[in-house]
Design a protein around this motif. Sequence first.
Motif, mmCIF file in Angstrom:
data_model
loop_
_atom_site.group_PDB
_atom_site.id
_atom_site.type_symbol
_atom_site.label_atom_id
_atom_site.label_comp_id
_atom_site.label_asym_id
_atom_site.label_seq_id
_atom_site.Cartn_x
_atom_site.Cartn_y
_atom_site.Cartn_z
ATOM 1 N N PHE A 93 11.786 -19.958 13.958
ATOM 2 C CA PHE A 93 10.590 -20.332 13.218
ATOM 3 C C PHE A 93 10.947 -20.769 11.799
ATOM 4 O O PHE A 93 11.848 -20.231 11.166
ATOM 5 C CB PHE A 93 9.590 -19.173 13.195
ATOM 6 C CG PHE A 93 8.781 -19.076 14.461
ATOM 7 C CD1 PHE A 93 7.655 -19.866 14.638
ATOM 8 C CD2 PHE A 93 9.181 -18.231 15.485
ATOM 9 C CE1 PHE A 93 6.922 -19.796 15.810
ATOM 10 C CE2 PHE A 93 8.452 -18.158 16.667
ATOM 11 C CZ PHE A 93 7.321 -18.947 16.834
ATOM 12 N N ASP A 94 10.196 -21.763 11.312
ATOM 13 C CA ASP A 94 10.422 -22.313 9.973
ATOM 14 C C ASP A 94 9.792 -21.464 8.890
ATOM 15 O O ASP A 94 10.155 -21.573 7.719
ATOM 16 C CB ASP A 94 9.822 -23.726 9.871
ATOM 17 C CG ASP A 94 10.359 -24.668 10.924
ATOM 18 O OD1 ASP A 94 11.573 -24.910 10.924
ATOM 19 O OD2 ASP A 94 9.564 -25.160 11.751
ATOM 20 N N GLY A 95 8.797 -20.674 9.272
ATOM 21 C CA GLY A 95 8.105 -19.849 8.302
ATOM 22 C C GLY A 95 7.545 -18.608 8.962
ATOM 23 O O GLY A 95 7.362 -18.567 10.177
ATOM 24 N N VAL A 96 7.293 -17.595 8.138
ATOM 25 C CA VAL A 96 6.735 -16.339 8.622
ATOM 26 C C VAL A 96 5.509 -16.005 7.794
ATOM 27 O O VAL A 96 5.553 -16.018 6.556
ATOM 28 C CB VAL A 96 7.743 -15.178 8.513
ATOM 29 C CG1 VAL A 96 7.130 -13.895 9.051
ATOM 30 C CG2 VAL A 96 9.015 -15.491 9.275
ATOM 31 N N MET A 97 4.407 -15.699 8.488
ATOM 32 C CA MET A 97 3.211 -15.211 7.827
ATOM 33 C C MET A 97 3.154 -13.695 7.997
ATOM 34 O O MET A 97 3.202 -13.195 9.126
ATOM 35 C CB MET A 97 1.950 -15.857 8.403
ATOM 36 C CG MET A 97 0.670 -15.400 7.731
ATOM 37 S SD MET A 97 -0.812 -16.122 8.480
ATOM 38 C CE MET A 97 -0.673 -17.804 7.905
ATOM 39 N N ILE A 98 3.057 -12.998 6.871
ATOM 40 C CA ILE A 98 3.049 -11.538 6.893
ATOM 41 C C ILE A 98 1.641 -11.064 6.554
ATOM 42 O O ILE A 98 1.120 -11.369 5.475
ATOM 43 C CB ILE A 98 4.059 -10.950 5.892
ATOM 44 C CG1 ILE A 98 5.487 -11.374 6.261
ATOM 45 C CG2 ILE A 98 3.975 -9.432 5.877
ATOM 46 C CD1 ILE A 98 6.012 -12.537 5.485
ATOM 47 N N PRO A 99 0.995 -10.337 7.469
ATOM 48 C CA PRO A 99 -0.372 -9.877 7.201
ATOM 49 C C PRO A 99 -0.412 -8.709 6.228
ATOM 50 O O PRO A 99 0.583 -8.003 6.033
ATOM 51 C CB PRO A 99 -0.867 -9.453 8.586
ATOM 52 C CG PRO A 99 0.370 -9.038 9.317
ATOM 53 C CD PRO A 99 1.464 -9.932 8.803
ATOM 54 N N ALA A 100 -1.588 -8.525 5.631
ATOM 55 C CA ALA A 100 -1.891 -7.333 4.831
ATOM 56 C C ALA A 100 -0.853 -7.045 3.748
ATOM 57 O O ALA A 100 -0.351 -5.927 3.625
ATOM 58 C CB ALA A 100 -2.056 -6.121 5.738
ATOM 59 N N VAL A 101 -0.539 -8.064 2.960
ATOM 60 C CA VAL A 101 0.330 -7.845 1.801
ATOM 61 C C VAL A 101 -0.577 -7.405 0.654
ATOM 62 O O VAL A 101 -1.302 -8.210 0.060
ATOM 63 C CB VAL A 101 1.117 -9.120 1.449
ATOM 64 C CG1 VAL A 101 1.922 -8.911 0.158
ATOM 65 C CG2 VAL A 101 2.040 -9.501 2.600
ATOM 66 N N ASP A 102 -0.551 -6.128 0.363
ATOM 67 C CA ASP A 102 -1.517 -5.530 -0.554
ATOM 68 C C ASP A 102 -0.957 -5.201 -1.931
ATOM 69 O O ASP A 102 -1.724 -4.822 -2.822
ATOM 70 C CB ASP A 102 -2.078 -4.239 0.051
ATOM 71 C CG ASP A 102 -2.937 -4.485 1.277
ATOM 72 O OD1 ASP A 102 -3.542 -5.577 1.376
ATOM 73 O OD2 ASP A 102 -3.007 -3.597 2.147
ATOM 74 N N SER A 103 0.356 -5.323 -2.100
ATOM 75 C CA SER A 103 0.962 -4.889 -3.361
ATOM 76 C C SER A 103 2.237 -5.670 -3.626
ATOM 77 O O SER A 103 2.770 -6.366 -2.748
ATOM 78 C CB SER A 103 1.303 -3.395 -3.282
ATOM 79 O OG SER A 103 2.322 -3.174 -2.314
ATOM 80 N N VAL A 104 2.737 -5.520 -4.846
ATOM 81 C CA VAL A 104 4.028 -6.121 -5.203
ATOM 82 C C VAL A 104 5.123 -5.582 -4.297
ATOM 83 O O VAL A 104 6.006 -6.324 -3.849
ATOM 84 C CB VAL A 104 4.349 -5.837 -6.681
ATOM 85 C CG1 VAL A 104 5.790 -6.218 -7.000
ATOM 86 C CG2 VAL A 104 3.401 -6.597 -7.591
ATOM 87 N N GLU A 105 5.081 -4.299 -4.016
ATOM 88 C CA GLU A 105 6.095 -3.692 -3.151
ATOM 89 C C GLU A 105 6.063 -4.316 -1.761
ATOM 90 O O GLU A 105 7.116 -4.601 -1.168
ATOM 91 C CB GLU A 105 5.886 -2.187 -3.055
ATOM 92 C CG GLU A 105 6.158 -1.423 -4.345
ATOM 93 C CD GLU A 105 5.068 -1.612 -5.403
ATOM 94 O OE1 GLU A 105 3.925 -1.974 -5.026
ATOM 95 O OE2 GLU A 105 5.367 -1.388 -6.596
ATOM 96 N N ASP A 106 4.863 -4.547 -1.220
ATOM 97 C CA ASP A 106 4.741 -5.214 0.080
ATOM 98 C C ASP A 106 5.352 -6.609 0.032
ATOM 99 O O ASP A 106 6.048 -7.031 0.954
ATOM 100 C CB ASP A 106 3.264 -5.337 0.478
ATOM 101 C CG ASP A 106 2.631 -4.017 0.863
ATOM 102 O OD1 ASP A 106 3.371 -3.027 1.085
ATOM 103 O OD2 ASP A 106 1.382 -3.983 0.952
ATOM 104 N N ALA A 107 5.065 -7.332 -1.039
ATOM 105 C CA ALA A 107 5.566 -8.700 -1.158
ATOM 106 C C ALA A 107 7.090 -8.725 -1.263
ATOM 107 O O ALA A 107 7.753 -9.560 -0.625
ATOM 108 C CB ALA A 107 4.942 -9.380 -2.375
#
Length: 256
Positions: free
Chosen positions: A86-100
């Motif tokens: 895959f060329d890209g990944v979508m990550i659900p529920a990124v709620d904080s800097v730590e998640d990002a």
Amino acid sequence: MTGLKSDIETGAPLFGCWIELYSAFATEVVVQAGYDFLLVDLEHGPGSVMDAALQLQVAAGSGCHGICRVPKNDDSWIKRVLDVGFDGVMIPAVDSVEDARRAVASCRYPPAGKRGMAAAIVRAARYGRDCWDYVEAANRDVVVICQIESAQAVEAVEEIARVEGVDMLFVGPADLSSDMGYVGEVDHPEVMKAITRVEQAAKAAGKLLGAIPTPGRSTQELREAGYDIIVPGADTILLRDAADAQVASLKSGTSS
């Protein structure tokens, strides 16, 4: 075929289709229609990583890029979908800097991140034929998309947008409106206020924007607002709406 990131950065928005059916034939119809990318959904769709890889094989050579939404912000999921190409990944529920930061680290090989090193054998690197070229290209070109879909995420969105390696913020209006207490009201003024804050944060940080249209905000309006990728439909919805319309016309006697 040019890369997804370089195609997005040309300035014209790209249009994609959610893949929920995991049917090679249905995906082939979507690809032949001319969509710019497939957004293969492992969060809500019933497919496996193997099923997701099949959709990429269907699209191979067509110029249609592949993005995968993983079930959660977890490096074991992220590395598997990247390893199949895959060329890209979508990550659900990124709620904080730590998640990002965790999402970015999962998408990058060391020393930039912690993605597991299997480029000698995986499909993304042509089963090792392009091993080290792929490692270099992946750290540069894989598109990391963080979904902003909660009130908590909106409160942290300026910080999330500034995280190095986050390429795009993708607004999830259904989950966002629900989390804010406006279930089913994706165009509620308070929800729109939150979405405007996401847009402003992304633009201030020089990051890309993605979204789906809503009843109160058309694809054209998203284009005018500067969105870089727009996902206006899904294979399930396209099939459902066409089937509903035909059956309705047949039963009403208005079909030709």
